[in-house]
Every structure is written in C-alpha cells, then in structure tokens.
Design an enzyme around this catalytic site. Structure first.
Site, short mmCIF file in Angstrom:
data_model
loop_
_atom_site.label_atom_id
_atom_site.label_comp_id
_atom_site.label_asym_id
_atom_site.label_seq_id
_atom_site.Cartn_x
_atom_site.Cartn_y
_atom_site.Cartn_z
N LYS A 1 -0.83 -5.13 -13.28
CA LYS A 1 -0.84 -3.78 -13.83
C LYS A 1 -0.33 -2.83 -12.77
O LYS A 1 -0.77 -2.89 -11.61
CB LYS A 1 -2.29 -3.42 -14.21
CG LYS A 1 -2.47 -2.05 -14.78
CD LYS A 1 -2.49 -2.07 -16.30
CE LYS A 1 -2.21 -0.73 -16.91
NZ LYS A 1 -0.76 -0.41 -17.02
N GLN B 1 -1.44 -1.24 -5.02
CA GLN B 1 -1.99 -1.26 -6.39
C GLN B 1 -3.08 -2.32 -6.54
O GLN B 1 -4.05 -2.09 -7.26
CB GLN B 1 -0.85 -1.53 -7.38
CG GLN B 1 -1.20 -1.23 -8.82
CD GLN B 1 -1.10 0.25 -9.16
OE1 GLN B 1 -0.18 0.92 -8.73
NE2 GLN B 1 -2.05 0.76 -9.94
N LYS C 1 -6.19 -0.69 -5.18
CA LYS C 1 -6.62 0.41 -6.05
C LYS C 1 -7.28 -0.14 -7.32
O LYS C 1 -8.36 0.28 -7.71
CB LYS C 1 -5.39 1.24 -6.44
CG LYS C 1 -5.69 2.44 -7.31
CD LYS C 1 -4.41 3.10 -7.80
CE LYS C 1 -3.44 3.39 -6.68
NZ LYS C 1 -2.36 4.28 -7.08
N LYS D 1 4.10 -3.56 -9.49
CA LYS D 1 4.87 -2.32 -9.52
C LYS D 1 6.31 -2.69 -9.84
O LYS D 1 6.74 -3.81 -9.56
CB LYS D 1 4.80 -1.62 -8.16
CG LYS D 1 5.05 -0.15 -8.21
CD LYS D 1 3.82 0.65 -8.58
CE LYS D 1 4.14 2.11 -8.76
NZ LYS D 1 2.92 2.91 -8.99
N GLY E 1 3.74 4.33 -16.20
CA GLY E 1 4.69 5.27 -15.59
C GLY E 1 4.45 5.47 -14.11
O GLY E 1 3.47 4.99 -13.55
N ASP E 2 5.36 6.15 -13.47
CA ASP E 2 5.23 6.59 -12.08
C ASP E 2 6.31 7.67 -11.90
O ASP E 2 6.73 8.27 -12.91
CB ASP E 2 5.43 5.40 -11.11
CG ASP E 2 5.05 5.73 -9.67
OD1 ASP E 2 3.86 5.84 -9.38
OD2 ASP E 2 5.95 5.91 -8.82
N ASN F 1 3.83 15.19 -12.51
CA ASN F 1 2.66 14.89 -13.33
C ASN F 1 1.35 15.02 -12.54
O ASN F 1 0.42 15.71 -12.97
CB ASN F 1 2.81 13.47 -13.91
CG ASN F 1 1.59 13.04 -14.68
OD1 ASN F 1 0.56 12.71 -14.10
ND2 ASN F 1 1.67 13.07 -15.98
N SER G 1 -5.28 3.90 -17.95
CA SER G 1 -4.34 2.90 -18.48
C SER G 1 -5.11 1.68 -18.98
O SER G 1 -4.78 1.11 -20.03
CB SER G 1 -3.36 2.45 -17.39
OG SER G 1 -2.26 3.32 -17.35
P1 NDP Z 1 6.70 12.89 -10.87
O1 NDP Z 1 8.05 12.28 -10.93
O2 NDP Z 1 6.11 13.46 -12.11
O3 NDP Z 1 6.64 13.99 -9.72
C1 NDP Z 1 6.96 13.73 -8.39
C2 NDP Z 1 7.00 15.05 -7.65
O4 NDP Z 1 7.18 14.82 -6.27
C3 NDP Z 1 8.16 15.93 -8.09
O5 NDP Z 1 7.77 17.27 -8.02
C4 NDP Z 1 9.23 15.60 -7.06
O6 NDP Z 1 10.21 16.61 -6.90
C5 NDP Z 1 8.37 15.49 -5.83
N1 NDP Z 1 9.04 14.69 -4.81
C6 NDP Z 1 9.63 13.48 -4.94
N2 NDP Z 1 10.17 13.10 -3.78
C7 NDP Z 1 9.89 14.09 -2.90
C8 NDP Z 1 10.19 14.28 -1.53
N3 NDP Z 1 10.86 13.37 -0.83
N4 NDP Z 1 9.74 15.43 -0.94
C9 NDP Z 1 9.05 16.36 -1.65
N5 NDP Z 1 8.76 16.22 -2.96
C10 NDP Z 1 9.18 15.12 -3.56
O7 NDP Z 1 5.75 11.74 -10.28
P2 NDP Z 1 4.17 11.63 -10.35
O8 NDP Z 1 3.57 12.97 -10.27
O9 NDP Z 1 3.82 10.73 -11.46
O10 NDP Z 1 3.87 10.81 -9.00
C11 NDP Z 1 3.62 11.46 -7.75
C12 NDP Z 1 2.95 10.49 -6.80
O11 NDP Z 1 1.71 10.05 -7.37
C13 NDP Z 1 3.73 9.21 -6.49
O12 NDP Z 1 3.43 8.81 -5.18
C14 NDP Z 1 3.13 8.21 -7.47
O13 NDP Z 1 3.31 6.87 -7.02
C15 NDP Z 1 1.67 8.62 -7.41
N6 NDP Z 1 0.86 8.20 -8.55
C16 NDP Z 1 1.21 8.54 -9.83
C17 NDP Z 1 0.40 8.17 -10.88
C18 NDP Z 1 0.66 8.62 -12.28
O14 NDP Z 1 -0.21 8.39 -13.13
N7 NDP Z 1 1.79 9.25 -12.58
C19 NDP Z 1 -0.77 7.29 -10.67
C20 NDP Z 1 -1.11 7.08 -9.28
C21 NDP Z 1 -0.28 7.49 -8.27
P3 NDP Z 1 11.67 16.44 -7.57
O15 NDP Z 1 11.46 16.65 -9.03
O16 NDP Z 1 12.49 17.50 -6.92
O17 NDP Z 1 12.15 15.05 -7.23
#
Ligand code: NDP
Length: 450
Positions: A88, A109, A112, A124, A163-164, A239, A383
């Site tokens: 997962k 993961q 976690k 992943k 998703g991620d 997100n 999830s």
């Molecule tokens: P999104 O794609 O929705 O958002 C990612 C955000 O981070 C965007 O605002 C993006 O900006 C920014 N970002 C990406 N790369 C960089 C960078 N190098 N410097 C600064 N900002 C950056 O992803 P999520 O919110 O889903 O995921 C965010 C983190 O949380 C990741 O590490 C993910 O693995 C982790 N995560 C997510 C989960 C989920 O349920 N979605 C679950 C557990 C962990 P831009 O749009 O400009 O690229």
C-alpha cells in the site's frame, strides 16, 4: 553491524539512491536499542531483509498529447514489504521521480503503515511525467497509458496504490476507469477514488487533518498546551498543506506562511484559505504571486531571491512549523533560524522534508520533532478505511471516518511516545516511531518465516 549493512547498501545501490540511503541510515541508527535487546533480529537477518525491496517494477508509458505528438515516460512500482498486509502506498507524478526517490518513499511507507496498527504493507510508485501545463485530456491519456502497464501488478488483496504529489482524486478516477475497463473488476484496487464510485469521505482531507490531530494530542500531553492563538508556519500549497492549514485554523492557530516550488507567501494577518484554494485547490497550480496581488499586507518571496540553502517560508518567528511540500526542504540553516526565532515543535506533513542535520538541531535543543511517518500517517489510515468500505460494500459517514482518524492519530502519538520512553529515548519521536514500527514488522517477518 549497522555500519557494515549501510556500506553494503551503498555498494549495491546507484548514485540516484541518495535519499533512499539517507532514509535507511536514519532508521537503522534509531534501532540500536532494540537490536541490542534480542539476538533474534540477527538470527533472522531482519535488517538485511528489511532494506531490500521485494521487487522493483519499471515500465514504459507511451501516450499522445493533444497535437498527437508521441511522448514516452518511465513508470515505476516499488513493492517493498508485505509482511503486514497488501502492499500500500501512493503514486507520484513529478519530473523529479526516479527509482531512488520511490525506493526511499516505499521504505518509509512500510514503517508508517506499521505504525497505524492496520493490516497494510508498504509500496510506492509513479512516473517522471510532469502534470504541470498539461490539459485534462492529456492527463487522462497519460493515466490510462500508465494503468495499461500497472494493472498486471496490482489488486485489492495484492497492492493498492493511492495518490501523492501530482496524483489527486481526478488522476485516481482516470486510473480506476482504465483498470476497470481492462480487468472488468469493480474492486477497491486504488484508494483516494472520487466519492461517487467507491471513495471514502475525508480521504482528501485525511493527511492534513491527521497531522493536526497528532499535534493537538502531543501538545496536550507534553506541554499541557493547545494550538489556540499560536502562530504557525506551513510550507507547500498542495493537498497536505491546504488541509493542515484548514485544521490548524479550526483549532484557533494563526497560520502565516505557505509556499510552492517557485516561492512563498508571508501573510501577517493569517492565510486567507479561500483565496489560497482559488489558486491551488482541486489540482489548480496558479502562481502564489497572485495571492500577494489580491491580499493587502502579504509578501511574496521568489525562491531564487532567497539565499541558497535556506527558505523564506521558515524565516518567520513561529510556535510550530509544518513542512508539507517535499523531501529535504527544511535545511540546517532553516532549522537554526527557526530555533533562534523560538520554535517549540516541528511536525512533518511531507515525507522526510527535514534534512538529518536540521533534525539534530531540533533534538539537541529541546524542540519536539515529529517525523512524517508518524504525523502524516492519517492519509494511509483513511485509505485503509476505504479498502474496508470497498470490501464490505459499505459507506461510512463523515463523523465515523473523522472519529476513527482522530483515534488512530492519538494512538500513534501514544505508541511513539511510550516506545521512546521504554527504550530510554524520551521525547525522541524519531527513535520512538522507528522502534515501534520495527517491532511490529519484525514480529510478522519472524512468524512468517524466511
Ligand atoms: P501536492 O502535489 O498536492 O502538493 C505538493 C506541494 O509541494 C505543492 O505546493 C508543490 O508546489 C510543493 N512543492 C513540490 N516540490 C517542491 C519544492 N522542491 N520546493 C517547494 N515546494 C515544492 O502533493 P501532496 O500535498 O499530496 O504531498 C506533499 C507531501 O506530503 C509529499 O512529500 C507527499 O509524499 C506527502 N504525503 C502526501 C500524502 C497524501 O495523502 N497526499 C500522504 C502522506 C504524505 P508546485 O505546485 O509548485 O510543484
């Protein structure tokens, strides 16, 4: 023993695997107290087996853009460990994706997922496809092409992607549609689906809300304090960041920052979530500069206008910091600035956003630091709730999911904090999380045999 294992890992992995080796090194060094306590971990070669993925799948994804030009991307799925349940973990679509990044994320993961106490293994996947600037049809065509390859490796009892970064409800919908078309199977093979066809209520909110539920419980137990009236800094605007900001505001905190890969916003009056959502919600990716133009008193700093090795988003004095964007985004210099500005706690929303040297700064100076594998586990927990609902053909209401999410996050806090105490590492939540997760995982691996 640990140094030998790490040296061997470096020898057998390639230059691309830097973040993977960083993640393994952090975990293995944490495990010292439990490894010393029993020889069975050595007898069953648990560490050696734990750091090698069960399999790494790589495939070609070919698709046509709106002008009928052919594009080719790499697709991956790393199935790391299924001792505790079906593989997962999320799918990431981002230009920076390669096998090393996915190996690191899949390794994190498994820990976690173990911490949640739920029956799920770790994996992943993703692609170096960049959704930025693509039309809805192009994204749909890419998702369909990706699933045409991936479908043969996944299944509701085998491997359940979610998703991620770059993969939200819309992409999961396209992926599910293609899976169903190919296999004629209407089962819970993906989580994070739209609510209309099998998604769980609260899955989009779960990671961010969970981060805040963990923080609320921790502040109550550790400091007898709450978030009410506290200034908080959040990075990211995707997100996880949006739902972290929403829940922090619900608990009375004042969130003054957010960021994306181009720059960051400081808003002394508190982030206007409605405005931020109009720029970044539902997969929108408009520049944060628009926030400054529409919100009096806010300041936008372009990434390149800020000194190398530091980020404007961490330069504001705050009580709590929540890195919610991506890996290694909070540097040593950022940690020193946060510390000098009086930060009391740093809670990770993203996966491994804090570099090891910054974690050391926090831990040595009494700042409560919580690793993402504990604090952001709410997403994968919901999830798993979605998998349960799909398997039983039930639909849970919002209150039930929310209550269960809150319970799980409080249990994770307790598990991590008690384990840290038990092994003489009080308030070291990195060691507490790694040891607690390892205990459950290694138990299963021993019972299932080699
Ligand atoms: P999104 O794609 O929705 O958002 C990612 C955000 O981070 C965007 O605002 C993006 O900006 C920014 N970002 C990406 N790369 C960089 C960078 N190098 N410097 C600064 N900002 C950056 O992803 P999520 O919110 O889903 O995921 C965010 C983190 O949380 C990741 O590490 C993910 O693995 C982790 N995560 C997510 C989960 C989920 O349920 N979605 C679950 C557990 C962990 P831009 O749009 O400009 O690229």
């Amino acid at each position: 023993m640990i140094e030998n294992i790490l040296a061997n890992l470096e020898r057998t992995n390639c230059a691309m695997d830097g973040t993977f080796i960083q993640a393994v090194s952090e975990v293995l060094h944490s495990l010292d107290p439990i490894l010393q306590s029993d020889t069975k971990y050595q007898t069953y070669a648990i560490l050696e087996r734990l750091i090698v993925p069960d399999r790494e799948i790589r495939f070609k994804v070919q698709w046509l853009d709106d002008n009928n030009n052919v594009h080719i991307n790499n697709g991956y799925r790393v199935q790391f460990n299924n001792a505790l349940g079906p593989y997962k973990g999320g799918l990431r679509f981002h230009s920076s994706v390669n096998s090393g990044v996915l190996k690191f994320l899949a390794f994190e993961q498994i820990f976690k997922n173990s911490l949640t106490g739920l029956p799920i293994g770790g994996a992943k996947g993703g692609s170096d496809f960049d959704p930025k600037g693509k039309s809805d049809f192009e994204i749909m065509k890419f998702c369909h092409a990706f699933m045409r390859e991936l479908h043969q490796y996944i299944g509701a009892r085998v491997d359940v992607p979610a998703g991620d970064i770059g993969v939200g409800t819309r992409e999961i919908g396209f992926l599910f549609g293609e899976y169903k078309k190919i296999t004629r199977n209407y089962d819970g093979v993906l989580s994070g689906k739209p609510y209309a066809f099998g998604g769980s209520l609260m899955r989009p909110e779960a990671t961010g809300y969970g981060v805040v539920y963990f923080t609320v419980e921790m502040l109550k137990e550790e400091f007898g304090d709450s978030l009410w009236g506290k200034v908080c800094c959040v990075s990211g605007a995707g997100n996880v960041a949006l739902h972290t900001i929403e829940k922090l505001q619900y608990f009375g905190a004042k969130v003054v920052t957010c960021s994306d890969s181009e720059g960051s916003i400081y808003d002394p009056n508190g982030i206007d979530l409605l405005l931020l959502r109009s720029l970044k919600g539902d997969g929108k990716r408009l520049s944060l500069e628009n926030y400054m133009l529409q919100r009096l008193g806010s300041v936008y700093t372009k990434k390149e206008d800020y000194p190398h090795e530091a980020h404007a988003v961490w330069s504001t004095p705050c009580y709590a910091a929540f890195p919610c964007a991506t890996q290694n985004e909070l540097t040593f210099n950022d940690a020193v600035t946060l510390l000098n500005n009086g930060v009391r706690t740093v809670v990770e929303g993203a996966n491994m956003p804090t570099v090891p040297e910054a974690i050391e700064v926090f831990q040595k100076n009494g700042v409560l630091f919580v690793p993402g594998k504990a604090s952001n586990a709410g997403g994968v927990a919901v999830s798993e709730f979605e998998m349960s609902q799909n398997a039983s053909m039930e639909k849970w209401d919002f209150d039930k999911v929310d209550r269960k999410l809150n319970e799980i996050m409080c249990q994770i806090y307790k598990r991590v904090s008690l384990t840290a105490k038990e092994y003489g590492r009080e308030r070291n939540f990195v060691d507490g999380a790694n040891i607690a997760a390892f205990k459950r995982l290694s138990e299963a691996m021993i019972l299932e045999g080699v």
